[in-house]
Scaffold this motif. Structure first.
Motif, short mmCIF file in Angstrom:
data_model
loop_
_atom_site.label_atom_id
_atom_site.label_comp_id
_atom_site.label_asym_id
_atom_site.label_seq_id
_atom_site.Cartn_x
_atom_site.Cartn_y
_atom_site.Cartn_z
N ARG A 29 0.83 -1.20 0.00
CA ARG A 29 0.00 0.00 0.00
C ARG A 29 0.87 1.25 0.00
NH1 ARG A 29 -4.59 0.42 4.46
NH2 ARG A 29 -5.31 -1.34 3.19
N ASN A 30 1.94 1.23 0.76
CA ASN A 30 2.88 2.34 0.79
C ASN A 30 3.43 2.62 -0.61
OD1 ASN A 30 6.05 2.86 0.83
ND2 ASN A 30 5.19 3.98 2.56
N SER A 31 3.74 1.56 -1.35
CA SER A 31 4.28 1.73 -2.70
C SER A 31 3.25 2.36 -3.63
CB SER A 31 4.73 0.39 -3.26
OG SER A 31 5.86 -0.09 -2.55
N ILE A 32 2.01 1.88 -3.54
CA ILE A 32 0.96 2.41 -4.42
C ILE A 32 0.71 3.88 -4.12
CG2 ILE A 32 -1.50 2.26 -4.98
CD1 ILE A 32 -1.25 -0.79 -4.50
N ILE A 33 0.68 4.22 -2.83
CA ILE A 33 0.45 5.62 -2.44
C ILE A 33 1.60 6.50 -2.91
CG2 ILE A 33 0.27 7.16 -0.45
CD1 ILE A 33 -1.17 4.87 1.00
N THR A 34 2.83 6.03 -2.74
CA THR A 34 4.00 6.79 -3.17
C THR A 34 3.98 7.02 -4.67
OG1 THR A 34 5.34 5.91 -1.34
CG2 THR A 34 6.53 6.80 -3.24
N ILE A 35 3.66 5.98 -5.43
CA ILE A 35 3.61 6.09 -6.89
C ILE A 35 2.52 7.07 -7.32
CG2 ILE A 35 3.06 4.82 -9.00
CD1 ILE A 35 4.45 2.37 -7.65
N ALA A 36 1.38 7.02 -6.65
CA ALA A 36 0.27 7.92 -7.01
C ALA A 36 0.66 9.38 -6.80
CB ALA A 36 -0.97 7.57 -6.19
N GLY A 37 1.30 9.67 -5.67
CA GLY A 37 1.72 11.04 -5.41
C GLY A 37 2.75 11.52 -6.40
N ALA A 38 3.71 10.64 -6.73
CA ALA A 38 4.74 10.99 -7.70
C ALA A 38 4.14 11.23 -9.08
CB ALA A 38 5.79 9.88 -7.75
N ALA A 39 3.17 10.38 -9.46
CA ALA A 39 2.54 10.54 -10.77
C ALA A 39 1.82 11.88 -10.88
CB ALA A 39 1.56 9.40 -11.02
N ALA A 40 1.16 12.31 -9.80
CA ALA A 40 0.46 13.60 -9.82
C ALA A 40 1.44 14.75 -10.01
CB ALA A 40 -0.33 13.78 -8.52
N LEU A 41 2.56 14.70 -9.31
CA LEU A 41 3.56 15.76 -9.45
C LEU A 41 4.18 15.78 -10.84
CD1 LEU A 41 5.69 16.10 -6.18
CD2 LEU A 41 4.37 17.86 -7.37
N LEU A 42 4.51 14.60 -11.35
CA LEU A 42 5.11 14.54 -12.69
C LEU A 42 4.15 15.08 -13.75
CD1 LEU A 42 6.89 11.04 -12.62
CD2 LEU A 42 7.97 13.29 -12.61
N ALA A 43 2.87 14.73 -13.62
CA ALA A 43 1.88 15.21 -14.58
C ALA A 43 1.77 16.73 -14.52
CB ALA A 43 0.53 14.57 -14.31
N GLY A 44 1.80 17.28 -13.31
CA GLY A 44 1.73 18.73 -13.16
C GLY A 44 2.92 19.44 -13.77
N ILE A 45 4.12 18.90 -13.54
CA ILE A 45 5.32 19.51 -14.10
C ILE A 45 5.32 19.38 -15.63
CG2 ILE A 45 7.84 19.39 -14.19
CD1 ILE A 45 7.75 18.39 -11.28
N ALA A 46 4.84 18.25 -16.13
CA ALA A 46 4.75 18.08 -17.58
C ALA A 46 3.82 19.11 -18.21
CB ALA A 46 4.27 16.67 -17.91
#
Length: 311
Positions: A29-46
């Motif tokens: 669960r920790n991994s899924i949550i970490t990946i979700a947060g990172a994906a949101a930031l990457l999408a915003g920067i993109a």
């Protein structure tokens, strides 16, 4: 300033991917949550980033790295969680999602044309030659001219565009200097010395031709004025600035038609690197000569352009 923004943008992208790849794995669960947060930031920067170094196709490389890091993180994660995910994981992810959402909002809203009156112009540079917007749009993170909108005296530039040119590899410099993130010589930029055309029919209100072209770099800016041409187009003043010294072909009082050459792109005045600055502002109010001009949004052949869009 642009150079530091490019460095910071790339460092942040790598840091986010490194966090996904190398941070400790507590639970699945920790991994899924970490990946979700990172994906949101990457999408915003993109959505809001300045994709000239690397060019926009460099995003594919970043997302490939992110996908690979996410895949191997999930493979390292236990299939059954025997402990709870740390609370700080939820907090960091929530902050990342909020930040990424704000960046996405800036990226999406900034590409939506503002309502109300606008000036429709012909392209001031030759279409189809990879002339693209470096800074422009209807939000702060896409259009840095919004930084000056708080000052009434500088508000007229609020809807301005800064236009650069890409080479065949997608970089804004000439091909032999593609790997250089910030050459000093203005001639090493693909847009330098390119012809500039009148985007409308009207009367030349002012022109400047004698300002020197400066080296590229924030420290070389000159705030005493740039070579420019201002044109009275219907009910607006259209300004094209940072032209090359000695290249301006028109003078005050002269009439121009759409497509007439008025000069060449240079690097004069308050500029960090060669580009064409274009903005429109309202005509002076004869009843209130002390009043400042208002900014007017631009369209080119009916198209509203934001960062990354090309003529």
């Amino acid at each position: 300033m642009l150079f530091y923004a490019l460095v910071a943008q790339n460092i942040v992208m790598f840091a986010i991917i490194a966090l996904v790849a190398f941070s400790p794995v507590k639970t699945r669960r920790n991994s899924i949550i970490t990946i979700a947060g990172a994906a949101a930031l990457l999408a915003g920067i993109a959505a809001t980033g300045v994709w000239i170094y690397p060019p926009a196709y460099g995003l594919a490389f970043y997302f490939l790295l992110f996908g690979t890091a996410s895949f191997f993180r999930l493979r390292r994660s236990p299939k059954i969680d025997k402990v709870q995910s740390p609370k700080k994981t939820y907090a960091v992810t929530a902050a990342s999602v909020v930040a990424g959402g704000l960046l996405l909002w800036q990226g999406v809203s900034g590409r939506t044309p503002p309502t109300g009156h606008y000036v429709d112009l012909a392209p001031p540079l030759q279409p189809g030659q990879d002339f693209c917007v470096l800074s422009g749009g209807d939000s702060l993170l896409l259009n840095l001219h919004y930084l000056f909108a708080g000052s009434e005296a500088d508000r007229f530039e609020m809807h301005a565009l800064d236009i650069t040119r890409k080479n065949r590899f997608g970089f804004r410099t000439v091909p032999s200097y593609s790997i250089a993130p910030k050459p000093r010589d203005p001639a090493h930029y693909a847009i330098f010395n390119q012809p500039v055309f009148s985007p409308c029919a009207g009367e030349i209100l002012s022109s400047e031709n004698g300002q020197p072209d400066v080296l590229a770099g924030d420290q070389y800016r000159v705030r005493s004025g740039a070579n420019h041409v201002s044109i009275k187009c219907h009910d607006a003043i259209v300004v094209l600035a940072h032209l090359k010294q000695g290249s301006v072909l028109v003078k005050q009082g002269q009439s121009v038609n759409v497509g007439d050459q008025i000069g060449l792109v240079g690097n004069s005045g308050n500029t960090e690197e060669p580009h064409l600055h274009v903005h429109a502002q309202s005509l002076p109010n004869p009843m209130r000569p002390e009043a400042y001009s208002n900014p007017i949004p631009l369209r080119f052949d009916g198209r509203f352009l934001a960062r990354g869009n090309c003529l």
